[in-house]
Design an enzyme around this catalytic site. Structure first.
Site, PDB file in Angstrom:
ATOM      1  N   TYR A 171      46.393  35.622  51.325  1.00  0.00           N
ATOM      2  CA  TYR A 171      45.566  36.493  50.473  1.00  0.00           C
ATOM      3  C   TYR A 171      45.802  37.976  50.811  1.00  0.00           C
ATOM      4  O   TYR A 171      45.673  38.848  49.970  1.00  0.00           O
ATOM      5  CB  TYR A 171      44.085  36.099  50.603  1.00  0.00           C
ATOM      6  CG  TYR A 171      43.268  36.427  49.383  1.00  0.00           C
ATOM      7  CD1 TYR A 171      43.616  35.938  48.128  1.00  0.00           C
ATOM      8  CD2 TYR A 171      42.142  37.220  49.477  1.00  0.00           C
ATOM      9  CE1 TYR A 171      42.867  36.235  47.002  1.00  0.00           C
ATOM     10  CE2 TYR A 171      41.379  37.523  48.367  1.00  0.00           C
ATOM     11  CZ  TYR A 171      41.749  37.034  47.132  1.00  0.00           C
ATOM     12  OH  TYR A 171      40.996  37.342  46.021  1.00  0.00           O
ATOM     13  N   LYS A 178      39.325  43.095  48.185  1.00  0.00           N
ATOM     14  CA  LYS A 178      38.054  42.419  47.837  1.00  0.00           C
ATOM     15  C   LYS A 178      36.940  42.824  48.809  1.00  0.00           C
ATOM     16  O   LYS A 178      35.776  42.921  48.412  1.00  0.00           O
ATOM     17  CB  LYS A 178      38.221  40.897  47.838  1.00  0.00           C
ATOM     18  CG  LYS A 178      39.142  40.353  46.759  1.00  0.00           C
ATOM     19  CD  LYS A 178      38.628  40.586  45.360  1.00  0.00           C
ATOM     20  CE  LYS A 178      39.396  39.768  44.334  1.00  0.00           C
ATOM     21  NZ  LYS A 178      39.120  40.216  42.956  1.00  0.00           N
TER      22      LYS A 178
HETATM   23  P1  NAD Z   1      43.352  35.803  35.292  1.00  0.00           P
HETATM   24  O1  NAD Z   1      44.814  35.985  35.539  1.00  0.00           O
HETATM   25  O2  NAD Z   1      42.957  34.935  34.181  1.00  0.00           O
HETATM   26  O3  NAD Z   1      42.634  37.213  35.154  1.00  0.00           O
HETATM   27  C1  NAD Z   1      43.072  38.371  35.828  1.00  0.00           C
HETATM   28  C2  NAD Z   1      42.991  39.483  34.798  1.00  0.00           C
HETATM   29  O4  NAD Z   1      43.289  40.745  35.397  1.00  0.00           O
HETATM   30  C3  NAD Z   1      43.977  39.305  33.638  1.00  0.00           C
HETATM   31  O5  NAD Z   1      43.272  39.266  32.426  1.00  0.00           O
HETATM   32  C4  NAD Z   1      44.847  40.533  33.703  1.00  0.00           C
HETATM   33  O6  NAD Z   1      45.246  40.999  32.435  1.00  0.00           O
HETATM   34  C5  NAD Z   1      43.890  41.507  34.361  1.00  0.00           C
HETATM   35  N1  NAD Z   1      44.558  42.698  34.922  1.00  0.00           N
HETATM   36  C6  NAD Z   1      45.459  42.785  35.931  1.00  0.00           C
HETATM   37  N2  NAD Z   1      45.887  44.060  36.070  1.00  0.00           N
HETATM   38  C7  NAD Z   1      45.230  44.790  35.112  1.00  0.00           C
HETATM   39  C8  NAD Z   1      45.251  46.156  34.737  1.00  0.00           C
HETATM   40  N3  NAD Z   1      46.024  47.060  35.366  1.00  0.00           N
HETATM   41  N4  NAD Z   1      44.446  46.546  33.721  1.00  0.00           N
HETATM   42  C9  NAD Z   1      43.654  45.669  33.072  1.00  0.00           C
HETATM   43  N5  NAD Z   1      43.606  44.369  33.373  1.00  0.00           N
HETATM   44  C10 NAD Z   1      44.388  43.926  34.385  1.00  0.00           C
HETATM   45  O7  NAD Z   1      42.790  35.236  36.682  1.00  0.00           O
HETATM   46  P2  NAD Z   1      41.286  35.003  37.200  1.00  0.00           P
HETATM   47  O8  NAD Z   1      41.428  34.075  38.352  1.00  0.00           O
HETATM   48  O9  NAD Z   1      40.389  34.664  36.083  1.00  0.00           O
HETATM   49  O10 NAD Z   1      40.912  36.431  37.803  1.00  0.00           O
HETATM   50  C11 NAD Z   1      39.725  37.111  37.489  1.00  0.00           C
HETATM   51  C12 NAD Z   1      39.079  37.667  38.750  1.00  0.00           C
HETATM   52  O11 NAD Z   1      38.592  36.591  39.540  1.00  0.00           O
HETATM   53  C13 NAD Z   1      40.020  38.461  39.657  1.00  0.00           C
HETATM   54  O12 NAD Z   1      39.321  39.554  40.195  1.00  0.00           O
HETATM   55  C14 NAD Z   1      40.331  37.459  40.747  1.00  0.00           C
HETATM   56  O13 NAD Z   1      40.731  38.090  41.957  1.00  0.00           O
HETATM   57  C15 NAD Z   1      38.989  36.793  40.873  1.00  0.00           C
HETATM   58  N6  NAD Z   1      38.952  35.502  41.578  1.00  0.00           N
HETATM   59  C16 NAD Z   1      39.830  34.520  41.254  1.00  0.00           C
HETATM   60  C17 NAD Z   1      39.789  33.318  41.948  1.00  0.00           C
HETATM   61  C18 NAD Z   1      40.786  32.219  41.630  1.00  0.00           C
HETATM   62  O14 NAD Z   1      40.959  31.319  42.472  1.00  0.00           O
HETATM   63  N7  NAD Z   1      41.431  32.225  40.489  1.00  0.00           N
HETATM   64  C19 NAD Z   1      38.834  33.104  42.943  1.00  0.00           C
HETATM   65  C20 NAD Z   1      37.933  34.126  43.230  1.00  0.00           C
HETATM   66  C21 NAD Z   1      38.003  35.331  42.548  1.00  0.00           C
END
Ligand code: NAD
Length: 282
Positions: A171, A178
């Site tokens: 990570y 984060k």
């Molecule tokens: P996802 O890929 O569906 O979403 C990530 C989003 O970030 C995408 O829509 C992408 O377009 C956007 N993004 C990236 N760079 C960008 C920029 N410069 N401008 C605008 N948008 C931008 O994946 P997700 O897992 O739904 O991620 C959403 C959030 O959840 C993130 O913050 C991620 O770190 C967090 N998260 C994910 C997990 C997991 O296991 N997937 C767990 C905990 C937290």
């Protein structure tokens, strides 16, 4: 029927009585229908919220626009959160269309995939700054623009992960971002509480999304969480959506500055059960 289904049924058809009736919010971070932002947005919509969406660039527009339209959204705008001008344009459009905003969902993160493997020690200055700008600072930049529109109070949420608090495989710099994001939540909550604006984070367990799969060994982490979490499973989009509904609705009116874990309880485990560990390796 799950608890979430029962809650949705209770809200259906109640119009003004629905939890999010009359509330308007901006959702950033939908890439496709597996995105956490989409899980939260569809839950909010089912409970009566009116939604505006942003997408990162043309490549994402193709996916995001039909999803947004399926929820009757009138505002679907491009936004690269690392560009101040894009953020200004989005908030100008929100002001012109709605003149008030009740909530914001920030579910955006980015880091160079090559640095989401191997050692944190090898993080480059350039990717450190980029990861922080997109994954952490953008939330503060959004909050500053949202505040003047939240004339009747409001609620903002962002998404975090356990890697902010403890070391999890690969990570790396995202964990550092984060951690800063979770700290931003507390400072923003203190700054904005006087205007009845609440700020919270959801720390979600591992989920199979685009961003999730960018982290090396994501499948191992997913399986490990499933095996060792008290609930013995990973969480669903629906369940993270329900937590979003709680934090964005008046159900959580007394809650701000928090990081709410939605991870099947995994964060509470110190040492996993030896019985389960052995079963894994047999
Ligand atoms: P996802 O890929 O569906 O979403 C990530 C989003 O970030 C995408 O829509 C992408 O377009 C956007 N993004 C990236 N760079 C960008 C920029 N410069 N401008 C605008 N948008 C931008 O994946 P997700 O897992 O739904 O991620 C959403 C959030 O959840 C993130 O913050 C991620 O770190 C967090 N998260 C994910 C997990 C997991 O296991 N997937 C767990 C905990 C937290």
């Amino acid at each position: 029927m799950t608890g979430g289904d029962r809650l949705d049924r209770a809200a259906e058809g109640k119009g003004k009585g629905a939890l999010m009736a009359g509330k308007r919010g901006l959702v950033l971070g939908v890439a496709n229908d597996r995105s956490i932002a989409w899980g939260i947005a569809s839950k909010l919509h089912r409970h009566g919220a009116e939604l505006a969406f942003t997408y990162q660039g043309e490549a994402f527009e193709r996916r995001v626009r039909p999803l947004a339209q399926s929820l009757g959204s009138r505002l679907v705008l491009p936004c690269d959160v690392s560009r101040e001008a894009d953020l200004d344009t989005v908030f100008d459009a929100v002001r012109e269309t709605w003149d008030r905003l009740d909530f914001v969902v920030h579910a955006v993160a980015y880091s160079d995939k090559d640095e989401l493997k191997g050692r944190y020690l090898d993080t480059s200055r350039e990717n450190f700054a980029k990861t922080m700008t997109i994954s952490c600072y953008s939330f503060t930049a959004l909050a500053r623009r949202a505040a003047p529109l939240m004339t009747d109070g409001g609620s903002l949420i962002t998404l975090s992960y356990l890697g902010a608090q403890r070391v999890t495989p690969n990570y790396n710099v995202m964990g550092v971002a984060k951690a800063a994001l979770e700290t931003s939540v507390r400072y923003l909550a203190a700054d904005m509480g006087g205007a009845r604006i609440r700020v919270n984070a959801i720390s979600a367990g591992p989920m199979r999304t685009l961003a999730g799969s960018a982290i090396a060994d994501a499948r191992f982490v997913y399986r490990w969480n499933e095996t060792h979490a008290p609930l013995r499973r990973n969480v669903s989009l629906e369940e993270v959506g329900a937590a979003g509904l709680y934090l964005l609705s008046d159900l959580s009116a007394g809650v701000t500055g928090e990081t709410l874990y939605v991870d099947g309880g995994y964060n509470t485990i110190g040492i996993p059960s030896p019985r389960r560990l052995k079963a894994e390796h047999d």
